[in-house]
Enzyme design. Structure first.
Site, mmCIF file in Angstrom:
data_model
loop_
_atom_site.group_PDB
_atom_site.id
_atom_site.type_symbol
_atom_site.label_atom_id
_atom_site.label_comp_id
_atom_site.label_asym_id
_atom_site.label_seq_id
_atom_site.Cartn_x
_atom_site.Cartn_y
_atom_site.Cartn_z
ATOM 1 N N LYS A 173 1.279 -1.210 0.232
ATOM 2 C CA LYS A 173 -0.157 0.334 0.117
ATOM 3 C C LYS A 173 1.064 1.140 -0.136
ATOM 4 O O LYS A 173 1.537 1.439 1.026
ATOM 5 C CB LYS A 173 -0.611 -0.390 1.329
ATOM 6 C CG LYS A 173 -2.316 1.118 1.178
ATOM 7 C CD LYS A 173 -2.325 2.208 0.790
ATOM 8 C CE LYS A 173 -1.535 3.303 2.287
ATOM 9 N NZ LYS A 173 -1.522 4.506 1.535
ATOM 10 N N GLU A 176 -0.262 7.925 -1.402
ATOM 11 C CA GLU A 176 -1.263 7.300 -1.769
ATOM 12 C C GLU A 176 -0.937 8.867 -3.226
ATOM 13 O O GLU A 176 -1.402 9.673 -4.118
ATOM 14 C CB GLU A 176 -2.323 8.193 -1.558
ATOM 15 C CG GLU A 176 -2.967 9.407 -0.898
ATOM 16 C CD GLU A 176 -2.527 9.042 1.206
ATOM 17 O OE1 GLU A 176 -1.629 7.996 0.937
ATOM 18 O OE2 GLU A 176 -3.400 9.078 2.087
ATOM 19 N N CYS A 281 14.432 10.722 5.805
ATOM 20 C CA CYS A 281 14.208 10.291 7.627
ATOM 21 C C CYS A 281 15.294 10.401 7.903
ATOM 22 O O CYS A 281 15.409 9.845 8.913
ATOM 23 C CB CYS A 281 13.382 8.860 8.070
ATOM 24 S SG CYS A 281 14.119 7.860 6.988
ATOM 25 N N GLU A 381 9.550 17.259 13.750
ATOM 26 C CA GLU A 381 9.997 16.177 12.901
ATOM 27 C C GLU A 381 9.708 17.769 11.484
ATOM 28 O O GLU A 381 8.195 17.828 11.343
ATOM 29 C CB GLU A 381 9.368 14.784 12.622
ATOM 30 C CG GLU A 381 9.928 14.561 11.676
ATOM 31 C CD GLU A 381 10.067 13.272 10.841
ATOM 32 O OE1 GLU A 381 8.952 12.784 10.390
ATOM 33 O OE2 GLU A 381 11.183 12.286 10.410
HETATM 34 P P1 NAD Z 1 2.884 9.082 6.393
HETATM 35 O O1 NAD Z 1 2.619 7.947 8.447
HETATM 36 O O2 NAD Z 1 1.727 10.249 6.973
HETATM 37 O O3 NAD Z 1 2.504 7.864 6.036
HETATM 38 C C1 NAD Z 1 3.030 7.026 5.725
HETATM 39 C C2 NAD Z 1 1.484 5.725 5.161
HETATM 40 O O4 NAD Z 1 0.244 6.236 6.482
HETATM 41 C C3 NAD Z 1 0.788 6.585 3.742
HETATM 42 O O5 NAD Z 1 1.194 5.053 3.327
HETATM 43 C C4 NAD Z 1 -0.721 6.823 4.281
HETATM 44 O O6 NAD Z 1 -1.339 6.311 3.402
HETATM 45 C C5 NAD Z 1 -0.740 6.099 5.422
HETATM 46 N N1 NAD Z 1 -1.145 7.141 6.465
HETATM 47 C C6 NAD Z 1 -1.434 8.268 6.556
HETATM 48 N N2 NAD Z 1 -2.382 8.810 7.707
HETATM 49 C C7 NAD Z 1 -2.684 7.289 7.775
HETATM 50 C C8 NAD Z 1 -3.734 6.938 9.170
HETATM 51 N N3 NAD Z 1 -4.158 8.211 9.862
HETATM 52 N N4 NAD Z 1 -4.048 5.785 9.249
HETATM 53 C C9 NAD Z 1 -3.289 4.741 8.421
HETATM 54 N N5 NAD Z 1 -2.909 4.154 7.705
HETATM 55 C C10 NAD Z 1 -2.745 5.964 7.438
HETATM 56 O O7 NAD Z 1 4.146 9.216 6.440
HETATM 57 P P2 NAD Z 1 5.045 9.978 5.029
HETATM 58 O O8 NAD Z 1 4.455 11.934 5.270
HETATM 59 O O9 NAD Z 1 4.034 9.824 3.613
HETATM 60 O O10 NAD Z 1 6.336 10.146 4.823
HETATM 61 C C11 NAD Z 1 7.218 10.858 6.394
HETATM 62 C C12 NAD Z 1 7.217 10.251 7.333
HETATM 63 O O11 NAD Z 1 8.077 9.418 7.408
HETATM 64 C C13 NAD Z 1 8.261 10.803 8.020
HETATM 65 O O12 NAD Z 1 7.682 10.896 9.664
HETATM 66 C C14 NAD Z 1 9.519 10.019 7.719
HETATM 67 O O13 NAD Z 1 10.970 10.750 9.554
HETATM 68 C C15 NAD Z 1 9.106 9.260 7.909
HETATM 69 N N6 NAD Z 1 9.918 8.037 7.224
HETATM 70 C C16 NAD Z 1 10.662 6.728 8.222
HETATM 71 C C17 NAD Z 1 11.497 6.941 7.724
HETATM 72 C C18 NAD Z 1 12.631 5.386 8.678
HETATM 73 O O14 NAD Z 1 13.020 4.431 8.699
HETATM 74 N N7 NAD Z 1 12.339 5.393 9.861
HETATM 75 C C19 NAD Z 1 11.800 6.166 6.279
HETATM 76 C C20 NAD Z 1 10.858 7.246 5.434
HETATM 77 C C21 NAD Z 1 10.052 7.524 6.041
#
Ligand code: NAD
Length: 496
Positions: A173, A176, A281, A381
Site C-alpha cells: 500500500k 497515495e 528520515c 520533525e
Molecule cells: P505518513 O505517516 O503520513 O504516511 C505513511 C503511510 O501511512 C502512507 O501510506 C499513508 O497513506 C498512511 N497513512 C497516513 N495516515 C494514516 C492514518 N491516519 N491511518 C492509517 N494510515 C495512514 O508519512 P509520510 O508523510 O508519507 O512520510 C513521511 C514520514 O515518514 C516522516 O515522518 C519520515 O520520517 C517517515 N519516514 C521514516 C523512515 C524510517 O525508516 N524511519 C523512512 C522514511 C520515512
C-alpha cells in the site's frame, strides 16, 4: 484524467471505489493524475488473491525464487532511468537523487538474490545420545507493506525482495501521494517471472490501511511513516495478532566537535540537510556545534547555501520542490515560529529564486541559528529544507541533548579524535550512527532502523532482521529409535 489503478494478480485492477485522490507534479504545482482509493472490499479481494498465490509460491524451490530475483535485478538496473523519471515527476526530487534512491533499493534486491544462503538453518549433531537438532525457516503467508511518500521506490524495495524471496505473498500500500512507482515495480516483477498474485499493489488512505490491519488473512505488517501513524499501526496490528515492524519519524542531530575539519563538516551538513528538500528520515535537521566553532561553521554553511540551485528536478539543479502545497506551507510556518521563539534566520528559504514553474511547491534551503530547544522548530520533525543550529559548550552537553530527543533514528559526529568518536558511538542512544558520515544508512546486509519513537517493534528493516521478520523458525529435535531409547520414564526429558 489518468487514474492510477491497483495491481492485482499480475494485471491492473480498478476495484469498486469511486473515491480518488490527486497526485501532483510538485514542480509544476498541477494535478498530474488521480489515484484510486481502495475500499475494504477491494482490500479483501487483494488478500484473497495473495492468499491463493501463497501456497504454490512457498513451495517454489529456492533456485527458482533466486532466479526470478536475479532477473528482476537485471531488469531494474537496465530500466532505472524510467523509474527515476517517475520519482521526479511525482515526488519532485532531482533525477540524480532519484537514481541514488533506486540504487539503495537495488542493493536489497541483490541481498535477496542470496536467499538460499540466508534461509540456511542450523544443525547440531548428537545434542543428546543419538539425538540431533536442526532449524528451518518458513514464510509467514500474506504480508503487507505500507510505505511513505518520501522514498516511493526505495522503501517498498526495503521489504518486497526479501518478503518474496523468503516465500511470502505481498500486498503493497504505497503513499497515495506518489503511487506509480510501486505499480511500475510490480509490473517489472511480473516481467521477471514472478507468478501472478505473489506481489499486489493496493492504493488508498486510512480506509485501506485499516482494512489491512484488521484482515485475518494478513500475517504481518511492515510500515514506514510518521511516528504517530507508526505507533497506531504497531498497536492496532499487534492487537490483531500480527507481526509488526513500524518505522517512524526522526529528528537527526549532527554533532560537530571543535577539532573537526569545518569545511568538510559544512559540506556534509548541506548535503544531509537539504538533499531531497530535507524530506528524508535520515536528513540532518539539527546541527549541534560545540563552541567555539559555531560562528565559523554557520558562516561556511551559509556561504555554500548561496550556491545551491533550486528548481524542477528534470533540469539541472540541486534541490527540488516539496511534496504538496499544504506541506510546503506547514514547513514555511516554522520560519515564523523561529522568529517568535527568538531564533535567528540566517538564510530564508522563502526568498529563494527558482528554475521552475511559479506554481511549484517551492521553499528554498533555510538555516536557523540559535534555535532554543524549547521551540517547536527544534522539537518537531519539520521534514523540509530547514537546518537548525544549536550551540553547546561541551561534548557532554551535545550528547545529553541528542539523548533527550524522543527520536533515535540517525545521528552523526564530526571529529578527527578517534577516542571521542568511539565514546560517542557507545554513549549515544540512537540506532544508526555516522562517524564523519552524515547519512549513515546501513548497507543492505546490515539492518535499517532507529530506536525510541523511530521504530516500534523488535526487528529492523532488511538485512538479517528482514530475513527474520519475514520468516518463522522451526526447531526440530530428531532421533532414529533404537532399543536403548526404550523404557518408561515420566521425568522431564534430559540430555544425556
Ligand atoms: P505518513 O505517516 O503520513 O504516511 C505513511 C503511510 O501511512 C502512507 O501510506 C499513508 O497513506 C498512511 N497513512 C497516513 N495516515 C494514516 C492514518 N491516519 N491511518 C492509517 N494510515 C495512514 O508519512 P509520510 O508523510 O508519507 O512520510 C513521511 C514520514 O515518514 C516522516 O515522518 C519520515 O520520517 C517517515 N519516514 C521514516 C523512515 C524510517 O525508516 N524511519 C523512512 C522514511 C520515512
Amino acid at each position: 484524467m489518468d487514474i492510477v489503478k491497483h495491481w492485482l494478480n499480475g494485471e491492473p485492477f480498478v476495484g469498486g471505489s469511486a473515491r480518488t485522490s490527486p497526485v501532483y507534479d510538485p514542480a509544476l504545482g498541477t494535478v498530474a493524475r488521480e489515484v484510486r482509493l481502495a475500499t475494504v472490499a477491494d482490500v479483501a479481494v487483494a488478500v484473497a488473491a495473495a492468499s491463493a498465490a501463497f501456497p504454490a509460491w512457498a513451495e517454489t524451490s529456492l533456485a527458482k525464487r533466486q532466479g526470478i530475483m536475479f532477473r528482476f535485478r537485471e531488469l531494474l538496473n537496465e530500466r532505472k532511468q524510467d523509474l527515476a523519471e517517475i520519482l521526479t515527476a511525482e515526488h519532485g526530487k532531482v533525477l540524480s537523487d532519484a537514481l541514488g534512491e533506486i540504487s539503495r533499493g537495488l542493493e536489497v534486491v541483490e541481498f535477496a538474490t542470496s536467499i538460499p544462503q540466508l534461509l540456511k538453518g542450523e544443525y547440531s549433531e548428537n545434542v543428546s545420545s543419538g539425538v540431533d537438532v536442526y532449524s528451518t525457516r518458513e514464510p509467514l503467508g500474506v504480508v503487507a507493506v505500507i510505505s511513505p511518500f518520501n522514498f516511493p521506490a526505495m522503501v517498498p524495495l526495503w521489504f518486497i525482495p526479501l518478503a518474496i524471496a523468503a516465500g511470502n505473498a505481498v500486498i503493497v500500500k504505497p503513499s497515495e501521494k506518489n503511487p506509480s512507482a510501486s505499480v511500475w515495480i510490480a509490473e517489472l516483477m511480473t516481467e521477471a517471472g514472478l507468478p501472478d498474485g505473489v506481489l499486489n499493489v493496493v492504493h488508498g488512505d486510512k480506509e485501506s490501511v485499516d482494512a489491512l490491519l484488521d484482515h485475518p488473512g494478513v500475517a504481518a505488517i511492515s510500515f514506514v511513516g510518521s511516528t504517530p501513524i507508526a505507533k497506531y499501526i504497531y498497536e492496532t496490528a499487534s492487537s490483531h495478532g500480527k507481526r509488526v515492524q513500524a518505522l517512524g519519524g526522526a529528528k537527526n542531530h549532527m554533532l560537530v566537535l571543535p577539532d573537526a575539519d569545518l569545511d568538510l563538516a559544512a559540506d556534509a551538513a548541506i548535503n544531509a540537510g537539504f538533499g531531497s528538500a530535507g524530506e528524508r528520515c535520515m536528513a540532518i535537521s539539527v546541527l549541534v556545534a560545540v563552541e567555539p566553532v559555531a560562528d565559523e561553521l554557520v558562516a561556511k554553511i551559509s556561504d555554500r547555501m548561496a550556491r545551491l540551485t533550486v528548481g524542477d528536478g528534470r533540469r539541472s539543479c540541486d534541490m527540488g520542490p516539496l511534496i504538496t502545497r499544504e506541506h510546503r506551507d506547514k514547513v514555511a510556518g516554522y520560519l515564523d515560529t523561529a522568529t517568535t521563539d527568538g531564533a535567528s534566520i540566517v538564510v530564508d528559504g522563502r526568498d529563494v529564486s527558482v528554475d521552475g514553474e511559479a506554481n511549484g511547491f517551492w521553499l528554498g534551503p533555510t538555516l536557523i541559528d540559535r534555535v532554543p530547544t524549547t521551540s517547536a522548530v527544534y522539537q518537531d520533525e519539520i521534514f523540509g529544507p530547514v537546518l537548525s543550529v544549536v550551540r553547546v559548550a561541551t561534548y557532554e552537553d551535545g550528547v545529553s541533548l541528542i539523548n533527550a530527543s524522543p527520536y533515535g533514528n540517525g545521528t552523526a559526529i564530526f571529529t578527527n579524535d578517534g577516542g571521542a568518536a568511539r565514546r560517542f558511538q557507545r554513549e549515544v542512544q540512537v540506532g544508526m550512527i555516522g562517524i564523519n558520515v552524515p547519512i549513515p544508512v546501513p548497507v543492505a546486509y546490515y539492518s535499517f532502523g532507529g530506536w525510541k519513537n523511530s521504530l516500534f517493534g523488535d526487528l529492523k528493516a532488511y538485512g538479517p532482521d528482514g530475513v527474520k521478520f519475514f520468516t518463522r523458525e522451526k526447531a526440530v529435535t530428531r532421533r532414529w529409535l533404537d532399543p536403548s531409547h526404550g523404557g518408561i520414564n515420566l521425568g522431564f526429558p534430559q540430555n544425556q
